[in-house]
Write a protein that holds these residues in place. Structure first.
Motif: not given
Length: 214
Positions: A137-151
């Motif tokens: 449940r991780q999202v990364s943009i250009n190999d950099k992780t961004i923080n998203l809440n569950r929804k």
């Protein structure tokens, strides 16, 4: 697609709607006919009604699984209780849609299930410069992780599984928030989550966009 549905008018409506989306559809009005067709042909997905005249759809699902069918199973039912849904999932269903439903929602569910099948066991989705790790449940943009809440994560995952397709707010709400969405007075909370998600993607220089279609 194999559709097993005994209500003739509903079956005809669903077949027509699915074909308009570009799918090839076979229809059966009994469990016996459905099982025979499933053994004789190769389908990408089976859409199965629970309440069939000659055999319960849950038993059909168990039979198909025991006989080696490994493709997606989407259950249709008028039973909306949680334990009924659990029974369907335990029988081998990949998704569960409660009647009545909109055709747009069925199309979105079918597309999402087929997308997951196309992942072939992989745990990641890649689109543009964005990578989503479904298991972690991780999202990364250009190999950099961004923080998203569950929804926000659930919304983004659903959009990616249906990328370049129109997703109705009802289908999105039912997928992310569940059947209790029927009790909501409006969809403001959905717009709020999407607004925040869009902002985070833009701030991280994502090459993907979420467009609203009115």
């Amino acid at each position: 697609i194999l559709l097993v549905e005994d209500e003739e008018k509903l079956a005809s409506f669903l077949v027509r709607g699915l074909k308009e989306q570009g799918y090839s559809v076979d229809a059966a009005q009994s469990s016996r006919a459905g099982e025979a067709m499933a053994y004789e042909n190769t389908y990408d997905i089976v859409i199965l009604d629970v309440m069939l005249p000659d055999k319960n759809g849950l038993d059909v699902a168990r039979t198909l699984r025991s006989e080696g069918y490994r493709g997606p199973l989407l259950m249709l039912t008028a039973l909306s209780r949680t334990k009924d849904k659990v029974s369907g999932l335990d029988a081998g269903a990949d998704d569960y849609l409660t009647k009545p439903f909109h055709l747009a929602e069925l199309n979105a569910r079918v597309h999402a299930v087929l997308r997951r099948k196309k992942l072939e066991g992989k745990n990641t989705l890649e689109y543009g410069n964005l990578t989503i790790d479904i298991e972690r449940r991780q999202v990364s943009i250009n190999d950099k992780t961004i923080n998203l809440n569950r929804k926000e994560f659930d919304i983004l995952e659903y959009f990616l599984l249906n990328k370049s397709r129109l997703v109705t707010r009802t289908a999105l709400a039912e997928h992310v928030w569940g059947d209790n969405i029927d009790q909501a007075d409006n969809f403001d909370f959905i717009y709020y989550q999407i607004k925040n998600l869009r902002k985070k993607l833009q701030e991280s220089d994502a090459t993907i966009t979420i467009e609203a279609i009115y």
